[in-house]
Design an enzyme around this catalytic site. Sequence first.
Site, PDB file in Angstrom:
ATOM      1  N   TYR A  50      -5.772  -4.808   8.014  1.00 31.02           N
ATOM      2  CA  TYR A  50      -5.263  -5.633   6.886  1.00 31.02           C
ATOM      3  C   TYR A  50      -5.793  -7.021   6.853  1.00 31.02           C
ATOM      4  O   TYR A  50      -5.397  -7.741   5.906  1.00 31.02           O
ATOM      5  CB  TYR A  50      -3.644  -5.759   7.139  1.00 31.02           C
ATOM      6  CG  TYR A  50      -3.166  -4.264   6.867  1.00 31.02           C
ATOM      7  CD1 TYR A  50      -3.467  -3.521   5.676  1.00 31.02           C
ATOM      8  CD2 TYR A  50      -2.371  -3.864   7.934  1.00 31.02           C
ATOM      9  CE1 TYR A  50      -3.080  -2.216   5.790  1.00 31.02           C
ATOM     10  CE2 TYR A  50      -1.928  -2.600   8.092  1.00 31.02           C
ATOM     11  CZ  TYR A  50      -1.949  -1.605   6.644  1.00 31.02           C
ATOM     12  OH  TYR A  50      -1.601  -0.442   6.792  1.00 31.02           O
ATOM     13  N   HIS A  75      -4.250  -2.726  -3.084  1.00 31.98           N
ATOM     14  CA  HIS A  75      -4.096  -2.196  -1.627  1.00 31.98           C
ATOM     15  C   HIS A  75      -5.168  -3.095  -0.729  1.00 31.98           C
ATOM     16  O   HIS A  75      -6.471  -3.013  -1.062  1.00 31.98           O
ATOM     17  CB  HIS A  75      -4.207  -0.635  -1.383  1.00 31.98           C
ATOM     18  CG  HIS A  75      -3.267  -0.165  -2.184  1.00 31.98           C
ATOM     19  ND1 HIS A  75      -1.875  -0.129  -1.549  1.00 31.98           N
ATOM     20  CD2 HIS A  75      -3.497   0.588  -3.241  1.00 31.98           C
ATOM     21  CE1 HIS A  75      -1.219   0.712  -2.277  1.00 31.98           C
ATOM     22  NE2 HIS A  75      -1.943   1.275  -3.310  1.00 31.98           N
TER      23      HIS A  75
HETATM   24  O1  CA2 Z   1      -3.708  -1.221   2.251  1.00 32.79           O
HETATM   25  C1  CA2 Z   1      -2.559  -1.612   1.945  1.00 32.79           C
HETATM   26  O2  CA2 Z   1      -2.344  -2.888   1.244  1.00 32.79           O
HETATM   27  C2  CA2 Z   1      -1.311  -0.803   2.041  1.00 32.79           C
HETATM   28  O3  CA2 Z   1      -0.504  -0.828   0.658  1.00 32.79           O
HETATM   29  C3  CA2 Z   1      -0.682  -1.443   3.175  1.00 32.79           C
HETATM   30  C4  CA2 Z   1       0.540  -0.611   3.445  1.00 32.79           C
HETATM   31  C5  CA2 Z   1       0.519   0.807   3.707  1.00 32.79           C
HETATM   32  O4  CA2 Z   1       1.475   1.534   4.299  1.00 32.79           O
HETATM   33  C6  CA2 Z   1      -0.557   1.485   2.705  1.00 32.79           C
HETATM   34  O5  CA2 Z   1      -0.741   2.779   2.868  1.00 32.79           O
HETATM   35  C7  CA2 Z   1      -1.700   0.736   2.325  1.00 32.79           C
HETATM   36  C8  CA2 Z   1       1.279  -0.998   4.785  1.00 32.79           C
HETATM   37  C9  CA2 Z   1       1.661  -2.667   4.835  1.00 32.79           C
HETATM   38  C10 CA2 Z   1       2.017  -2.883   6.180  1.00 32.79           C
HETATM   39  O6  CA2 Z   1       1.304  -4.328   6.436  1.00 32.79           O
HETATM   40  C11 CA2 Z   1       1.113  -4.877   7.542  1.00 32.79           C
HETATM   41  C12 CA2 Z   1       0.525  -5.743   7.712  1.00 32.79           C
HETATM   42  C13 CA2 Z   1       0.166  -6.356   9.065  1.00 32.79           C
HETATM   43  C14 CA2 Z   1       0.730  -5.754   9.993  1.00 32.79           C
HETATM   44  C15 CA2 Z   1       1.349  -4.562   9.766  1.00 32.79           C
HETATM   45  C16 CA2 Z   1       1.576  -3.857   8.668  1.00 32.79           C
END
Ligand code: CA2
Length: 163
Positions: A39, A117
């Site tokens: 991310y 995303h």
């Molecule tokens: O890629 C993206 O932006 C997502 O929306 C992020 C979601 C995921 O479930 C989608 O499939 C794609 C997850 C967000 C979690 O964010 C975190 C950020 C840093 C550390 C852990 C989780």
Amino acid sequence: MSKQTSRKKTASESTAAPRILILHGPNLNLLGRREPEIYGRTTLVDIHAAMEARGRAAGVQIESFQSNSEGELIDRVQAAASEGIEFIIINPGGYTHTSVALRDALTGVAIPFIEVHLSNIQAREAFRHHSFFSDIAVGTICGLGAQGYELALEAALTRIRRS
Ligand code: CA2
């Protein structure tokens, strides 16, 4: 010529600065602090600051809201309609793949939105390939990290200027 589907602005919407709401779903509060290999290292505070600066330069008011709760996100979407929010940029996080209720809220308020995303969900696990939002979004940006929000904002500004 494409069919005009947007409603006429009220008097106060025509004079006040247009408002754009940026919604972040569950776990995005951890951005920049966990899993940077997926991310990135940009935090939500960084993203908000960049969006606010761009909004200010464009004469648009930017509001950001993050929640880990589906109900709170739905409540924020519903409130947006009565507040005259003109455009929404949303990263529904994990709710992308599960939430009929959040989708229904966006359909209900009929505020145009762009889905963002950070990661390329099509290149990840199969369960991430389906989004409950893409078919009702103005457009979807994925896989470009935090830059995706900036690109979404530019597209939103173009649309607002046109309306
Ligand atoms: O890629 C993206 O932006 C997502 O929306 C992020 C979601 C995921 O479930 C989608 O499939 C794609 C997850 C967000 C979690 O964010 C975190 C950020 C840093 C550390 C852990 C989780």
